[in-house]
Design a protein around this motif. Sequence first.
Motif, PDB file in Angstrom:
ATOM      1  N   SER A  52       0.834  -1.207   0.000  1.00 47.17           N
ATOM      2  CA  SER A  52       0.000   0.000   0.000  1.00 47.17           C
ATOM      3  C   SER A  52       0.868   1.256   0.000  1.00 47.17           C
ATOM      4  O   SER A  52       2.075   1.200   0.132  1.00 47.17           O
ATOM      5  N   ASP A  53       0.178   2.406  -0.146  1.00 42.73           N
ATOM      6  CA  ASP A  53       0.879   3.691  -0.129  1.00 42.73           C
ATOM      7  C   ASP A  53       1.084   4.206   1.289  1.00 42.73           C
ATOM      8  O   ASP A  53       1.582   5.301   1.474  1.00 42.73           O
ATOM      9  N   GLU A  54       0.673   3.414   2.266  1.00 40.40           N
ATOM     10  CA  GLU A  54       0.777   3.845   3.659  1.00 40.40           C
ATOM     11  C   GLU A  54       2.230   3.810   4.109  1.00 40.40           C
ATOM     12  O   GLU A  54       2.935   2.813   3.921  1.00 40.40           O
ATOM     13  N   LYS A  55       2.665   4.909   4.731  1.00 44.46           N
ATOM     14  CA  LYS A  55       4.027   4.967   5.248  1.00 44.46           C
ATOM     15  C   LYS A  55       4.027   4.478   6.683  1.00 44.46           C
ATOM     16  O   LYS A  55       3.149   4.801   7.468  1.00 44.46           O
ATOM     17  N   LYS A  56       5.032   3.679   7.000  1.00 45.60           N
ATOM     18  CA  LYS A  56       5.182   3.140   8.345  1.00 45.60           C
ATOM     19  C   LYS A  56       6.587   3.448   8.841  1.00 45.60           C
ATOM     20  O   LYS A  56       7.486   3.735   8.055  1.00 45.60           O
ATOM     21  N   PHE A  57       6.753   3.350  10.152  1.00 47.99           N
ATOM     22  CA  PHE A  57       8.069   3.605  10.743  1.00 47.99           C
ATOM     23  C   PHE A  57       8.891   2.319  10.761  1.00 47.99           C
ATOM     24  O   PHE A  57       8.406   1.261  11.156  1.00 47.99           O
ATOM     25  N   TYR A  58      10.140   2.460  10.336  1.00 45.05           N
ATOM     26  CA  TYR A  58      11.106   1.372  10.367  1.00 45.05           C
ATOM     27  C   TYR A  58      12.325   1.873  11.143  1.00 45.05           C
ATOM     28  O   TYR A  58      12.562   3.075  11.236  1.00 45.05           O
ATOM     29  N   TYR A  73      20.501   3.980  16.431  1.00 45.15           N
ATOM     30  CA  TYR A  73      19.195   3.688  15.839  1.00 45.15           C
ATOM     31  C   TYR A  73      18.523   4.958  15.332  1.00 45.15           C
ATOM     32  O   TYR A  73      18.560   5.996  15.983  1.00 45.15           O
ATOM     33  N   ILE A  74      17.907   4.859  14.169  1.00 49.01           N
ATOM     34  CA  ILE A  74      17.233   5.984  13.523  1.00 49.01           C
ATOM     35  C   ILE A  74      15.855   5.512  13.082  1.00 49.01           C
ATOM     36  O   ILE A  74      15.726   4.440  12.476  1.00 49.01           O
ATOM     37  N   LEU A  75      14.825   6.305  13.381  1.00 50.22           N
ATOM     38  CA  LEU A  75      13.470   5.984  12.938  1.00 50.22           C
ATOM     39  C   LEU A  75      13.240   6.636  11.581  1.00 50.22           C
ATOM     40  O   LEU A  75      13.523   7.819  11.409  1.00 50.22           O
ATOM     41  N   VAL A  76      12.731   5.869  10.638  1.00 48.96           N
ATOM     42  CA  VAL A  76      12.455   6.376   9.302  1.00 48.96           C
ATOM     43  C   VAL A  76      11.007   6.043   8.960  1.00 48.96           C
ATOM     44  O   VAL A  76      10.619   4.871   8.994  1.00 48.96           O
ATOM     45  N   GLU A  77      10.230   7.084   8.647  1.00 45.16           N
ATOM     46  CA  GLU A  77       8.852   6.866   8.213  1.00 45.16           C
ATOM     47  C   GLU A  77       8.875   6.774   6.693  1.00 45.16           C
ATOM     48  O   GLU A  77       9.200   7.743   6.016  1.00 45.16           O
ATOM     49  N   ALA A  78       8.556   5.584   6.180  1.00 44.20           N
ATOM     50  CA  ALA A  78       8.700   5.368   4.742  1.00 44.20           C
ATOM     51  C   ALA A  78       7.712   4.327   4.230  1.00 44.20           C
ATOM     52  O   ALA A  78       7.152   3.541   4.990  1.00 44.20           O
ATOM     53  N   ASN A  79       7.527   4.371   2.922  1.00 41.38           N
ATOM     54  CA  ASN A  79       6.794   3.336   2.204  1.00 41.38           C
ATOM     55  C   ASN A  79       7.860   2.589   1.407  1.00 41.38           C
ATOM     56  O   ASN A  79       8.413   3.118   0.449  1.00 41.38           O
TER      57      ASN A  79
END
Length: 179
Positions: free
Chosen positions: A2-8, A66-72
């Motif tokens: 999906s086009d939903e961005k989530k945190f990784y 550690y770095i949080l990245v909000e991405a699709n």
Amino acid sequence: MSDEKKFYVLRAISGKENQVKQYIEAEKRNSSLGEHVDRVIIPTEKVMTQRAGKKVLVERPLLSGYILVEANLVGEVAHTLRTIPNVIDFLGDGRNPVPLRESEVNQMLRKADQLDDSDVSYDVDFVVGETVKVISGAFGGFTASVEDVNADKKRLKVMVKIFGRKTPLELDYSQVEKE
């Protein structure tokens, strides 16, 4: 997908978190990565430390490396993020990155937002018998001897000599500095 961005979570070489963040931000501006990556967050905490005899408030990573990245993570986005200099890989199974649960993200962001001067931790160790200088309060400028250290509450019991008599005081870490 999906086009939903989530945190990784990206694992980076410890101490290189800011360089990785700057690199990702530059890539977002200069390539199509910006369409797939929203936020890049390094959760930090404020710490009071002592340098050259002075107390200094510094910000350091809450979770070193550690770095949080909000991405699709569509197409080559995961590969692009993996190949950024100083990035080790995604946290967990690196080949199939697993997004953080919303509750984990909210907890992390809330903790980072709540950190203000009242939540400052002190990276200064005081020892019983040590001489300190009172820098604020009614006894500012006086020299005192440490009698007791309560590291949990960030408080000291000290003895200040006034008019030839020792007077006990209870002070906060922020009110004294090492001599």
